[in-house]
Design a protein around this motif. Sequence first.
Motif, PDB file in Angstrom:
ATOM      1  N   SER A 180      20.686  47.070  51.121  1.00  0.00           N
ATOM      2  CA  SER A 180      21.971  46.400  51.215  1.00  0.00           C
ATOM      3  C   SER A 180      22.126  45.369  50.111  1.00  0.00           C
ATOM      4  O   SER A 180      23.186  45.215  49.520  1.00  0.00           O
ATOM      5  N   ALA A 181      21.038  44.645  49.847  1.00  0.00           N
ATOM      6  CA  ALA A 181      21.092  43.634  48.792  1.00  0.00           C
ATOM      7  C   ALA A 181      21.362  44.281  47.439  1.00  0.00           C
ATOM      8  O   ALA A 181      22.125  43.750  46.630  1.00  0.00           O
ATOM      9  N   LEU A 182      20.736  45.418  47.191  1.00  0.00           N
ATOM     10  CA  LEU A 182      20.944  46.122  45.931  1.00  0.00           C
ATOM     11  C   LEU A 182      22.381  46.563  45.805  1.00  0.00           C
ATOM     12  O   LEU A 182      23.019  46.409  44.763  1.00  0.00           O
ATOM     13  N   TYR A 183      22.942  47.103  46.894  1.00  0.00           N
ATOM     14  CA  TYR A 183      24.333  47.566  46.877  1.00  0.00           C
ATOM     15  C   TYR A 183      25.289  46.404  46.605  1.00  0.00           C
ATOM     16  O   TYR A 183      26.193  46.497  45.786  1.00  0.00           O
ATOM     17  N   LYS A 184      25.021  45.280  47.301  1.00  0.00           N
ATOM     18  CA  LYS A 184      25.882  44.124  47.097  1.00  0.00           C
ATOM     19  C   LYS A 184      25.760  43.612  45.673  1.00  0.00           C
ATOM     20  O   LYS A 184      26.724  43.212  45.056  1.00  0.00           O
ATOM     21  N   SER A 185      24.543  43.637  45.143  1.00  0.00           N
ATOM     22  CA  SER A 185      24.331  43.153  43.787  1.00  0.00           C
ATOM     23  C   SER A 185      25.066  44.003  42.782  1.00  0.00           C
ATOM     24  O   SER A 185      25.722  43.507  41.877  1.00  0.00           O
ATOM     25  N   GLU A 186      24.970  45.333  42.939  1.00  0.00           N
ATOM     26  CA  GLU A 186      25.642  46.224  42.015  1.00  0.00           C
ATOM     27  C   GLU A 186      27.155  46.060  42.108  1.00  0.00           C
ATOM     28  O   GLU A 186      27.861  46.018  41.108  1.00  0.00           O
ATOM     29  N   THR A 187      27.666  45.973  43.333  1.00  0.00           N
ATOM     30  CA  THR A 187      29.106  45.812  43.505  1.00  0.00           C
ATOM     31  C   THR A 187      29.574  44.510  42.892  1.00  0.00           C
ATOM     32  O   THR A 187      30.576  44.445  42.192  1.00  0.00           O
ATOM     33  N   SER A 188      28.806  43.429  43.156  1.00  0.00           N
ATOM     34  CA  SER A 188      29.176  42.129  42.625  1.00  0.00           C
ATOM     35  C   SER A 188      29.149  42.135  41.105  1.00  0.00           C
ATOM     36  O   SER A 188      30.003  41.568  40.453  1.00  0.00           O
ATOM     37  N   GLU A 189      28.131  42.806  40.532  1.00  0.00           N
ATOM     38  CA  GLU A 189      27.992  42.829  39.083  1.00  0.00           C
ATOM     39  C   GLU A 189      29.168  43.535  38.441  1.00  0.00           C
ATOM     40  O   GLU A 189      29.689  43.105  37.428  1.00  0.00           O
ATOM     41  N   ILE A 190      29.600  44.634  39.046  1.00  0.00           N
ATOM     42  CA  ILE A 190      30.720  45.392  38.489  1.00  0.00           C
ATOM     43  C   ILE A 190      32.007  44.586  38.568  1.00  0.00           C
ATOM     44  O   ILE A 190      32.748  44.471  37.613  1.00  0.00           O
ATOM     45  N   SER A 191      32.262  44.008  39.747  1.00  0.00           N
ATOM     46  CA  SER A 191      33.531  43.329  39.960  1.00  0.00           C
ATOM     47  C   SER A 191      33.594  41.963  39.299  1.00  0.00           C
ATOM     48  O   SER A 191      34.661  41.458  39.029  1.00  0.00           O
ATOM     49  N   SER A 192      32.432  41.347  39.024  1.00  0.00           N
ATOM     50  CA  SER A 192      32.437  39.993  38.480  1.00  0.00           C
ATOM     51  C   SER A 192      32.160  39.957  36.975  1.00  0.00           C
ATOM     52  O   SER A 192      31.988  38.882  36.406  1.00  0.00           O
ATOM     53  N   GLU A 193      32.098  41.097  36.348  1.00  0.00           N
ATOM     54  CA  GLU A 193      31.917  41.131  34.899  1.00  0.00           C
ATOM     55  C   GLU A 193      33.279  40.946  34.237  1.00  0.00           C
ATOM     56  O   GLU A 193      34.171  41.780  34.362  1.00  0.00           O
ATOM     57  N   LYS A 194      33.456  39.844  33.544  1.00  0.00           N
ATOM     58  CA  LYS A 194      34.751  39.552  32.933  1.00  0.00           C
ATOM     59  C   LYS A 194      35.146  40.645  31.957  1.00  0.00           C
ATOM     60  O   LYS A 194      34.312  41.184  31.227  1.00  0.00           O
ATOM     61  N   ASP A 195      36.430  40.979  31.968  1.00  0.00           N
ATOM     62  CA  ASP A 195      36.928  42.011  31.068  1.00  0.00           C
ATOM     63  C   ASP A 195      38.298  41.612  30.542  1.00  0.00           C
ATOM     64  O   ASP A 195      38.789  40.508  30.814  1.00  0.00           O
ATOM     65  N   ASN A 196      38.922  42.482  29.786  1.00  0.00           N
ATOM     66  CA  ASN A 196      40.227  42.198  29.199  1.00  0.00           C
ATOM     67  C   ASN A 196      41.351  42.469  30.194  1.00  0.00           C
ATOM     68  O   ASN A 196      41.201  43.282  31.117  1.00  0.00           O
ATOM     69  N   PRO A 197      42.485  41.807  30.021  1.00  0.00           N
ATOM     70  CA  PRO A 197      43.637  42.044  30.908  1.00  0.00           C
ATOM     71  C   PRO A 197      44.060  43.505  30.918  1.00  0.00           C
ATOM     72  O   PRO A 197      43.866  44.234  29.936  1.00  0.00           O
ATOM     73  N   VAL A 198      44.635  43.920  32.026  1.00  0.00           N
ATOM     74  CA  VAL A 198      45.117  45.291  32.194  1.00  0.00           C
ATOM     75  C   VAL A 198      46.616  45.245  32.482  1.00  0.00           C
ATOM     76  O   VAL A 198      47.058  44.536  33.388  1.00  0.00           O
ATOM     77  N   ASP A 199      47.397  45.987  31.709  1.00  0.00           N
ATOM     78  CA  ASP A 199      48.836  46.064  31.954  1.00  0.00           C
ATOM     79  C   ASP A 199      49.114  46.800  33.255  1.00  0.00           C
ATOM     80  O   ASP A 199      48.413  47.756  33.597  1.00  0.00           O
ATOM     81  N   PHE A 200      50.129  46.365  33.972  1.00  0.00           N
ATOM     82  CA  PHE A 200      50.563  47.055  35.188  1.00  0.00           C
ATOM     83  C   PHE A 200      52.039  46.722  35.391  1.00  0.00           C
ATOM     84  O   PHE A 200      52.677  46.147  34.508  1.00  0.00           O
ATOM     85  N   GLY A 201      52.593  47.084  36.518  1.00  0.00           N
ATOM     86  CA  GLY A 201      53.967  46.695  36.813  1.00  0.00           C
ATOM     87  C   GLY A 201      54.755  47.762  37.525  1.00  0.00           C
ATOM     88  O   GLY A 201      55.409  47.502  38.539  1.00  0.00           O
ATOM     89  N   TYR A 202      54.734  48.973  36.994  1.00  0.00           N
ATOM     90  CA  TYR A 202      55.500  50.051  37.601  1.00  0.00           C
ATOM     91  C   TYR A 202      54.827  50.532  38.888  1.00  0.00           C
ATOM     92  O   TYR A 202      53.616  50.509  39.032  1.00  0.00           O
ATOM     93  N   LYS A 203      55.648  50.973  39.829  1.00  0.00           N
ATOM     94  CA  LYS A 203      55.167  51.515  41.105  1.00  0.00           C
ATOM     95  C   LYS A 203      54.278  50.529  41.847  1.00  0.00           C
ATOM     96  O   LYS A 203      53.262  50.898  42.418  1.00  0.00           O
ATOM     97  N   ASN A 204      54.686  49.258  41.815  1.00  0.00           N
ATOM     98  CA  ASN A 204      53.906  48.254  42.518  1.00  0.00           C
ATOM     99  C   ASN A 204      54.770  47.032  42.803  1.00  0.00           C
ATOM    100  O   ASN A 204      55.927  46.973  42.389  1.00  0.00           O
ATOM    101  N   VAL A 205      54.198  46.067  43.498  1.00  0.00           N
ATOM    102  CA  VAL A 205      54.887  44.819  43.836  1.00  0.00           C
ATOM    103  C   VAL A 205      54.021  43.660  43.392  1.00  0.00           C
ATOM    104  O   VAL A 205      52.790  43.702  43.551  1.00  0.00           O
ATOM    105  N   CYS A 206      54.622  42.634  42.814  1.00  0.00           N
ATOM    106  CA  CYS A 206      53.837  41.460  42.444  1.00  0.00           C
ATOM    107  C   CYS A 206      54.594  40.180  42.781  1.00  0.00           C
ATOM    108  O   CYS A 206      55.821  40.173  42.904  1.00  0.00           O
ATOM    109  N   ILE A 207      53.830  39.125  42.942  1.00  0.00           N
ATOM    110  CA  ILE A 207      54.351  37.779  43.151  1.00  0.00           C
ATOM    111  C   ILE A 207      53.863  36.922  42.000  1.00  0.00           C
ATOM    112  O   ILE A 207      52.698  36.993  41.617  1.00  0.00           O
TER     113      ILE A 207
END
Length: 239
Positions: free
Chosen positions: A26-53
Amino acid sequence: MKTLIIIGIIVFIGISVWYAKRNDVSALYKSETSEISSEKDNPVDFGYKNVCIAVKTDNKKRISEVLQLKNVQPSNWKNGIETAYNDGIFITPQIGQWTLAVGMKLVNDANLENINKLENILNILSSEFGEAQSFGTHRVVEYHHWIKSVNGKTTRVYSYIGESGENFKAYGELTEPETDLNLFNSLSKEAELDEYWEREDLDYADEELVMKIAENWSVNPTKLTERTDIKNELGIIGK
């Protein structure tokens, strides 16, 4: 006796497996997930077919509280936008003076009740931070909206669904670039006349207009990769 020994072995194996999963797997899974999601990256364009505030603040935590998000965790742009187009909400890094919350779950269904709920959320946010806005598009049913709230009060709302050719709500003074258009409004007094529905000089909302208004009011999410004022930080995701 043999039966008791076998049962003991099974229990021991079961406990060992549970403990290993808890402390290693479980710790390994959490670590891998955290590493992927917390690695800073460049902005991603979006907008169509979605809602934002869009909220005039850098306080992501407070936005998540107003939206009543659960299971909140740090996220980079890639995972955040993927989440927003699936079953969650992504609150972006700061963009100039603004922070965006994006996700179709902000408006589960296109109807007046949900527009009113969204409007109430914006009023809460703008009462704290001065201004909050929302933009939404969906090509399948040709749904579009833009809403602005200032100091706790709605100043402009326009919501339209092309599939049924009706407005759920239209209120407030026109803003740029609306002032150059003759926007269709099924809720207007003019629309009570049959001739109104046959007019050829009316303009109808589309996703490009939604993005133009977003750009004029605050942030055009389809042009994020062109900006140089986006803070190099993580956003957050939640459901």
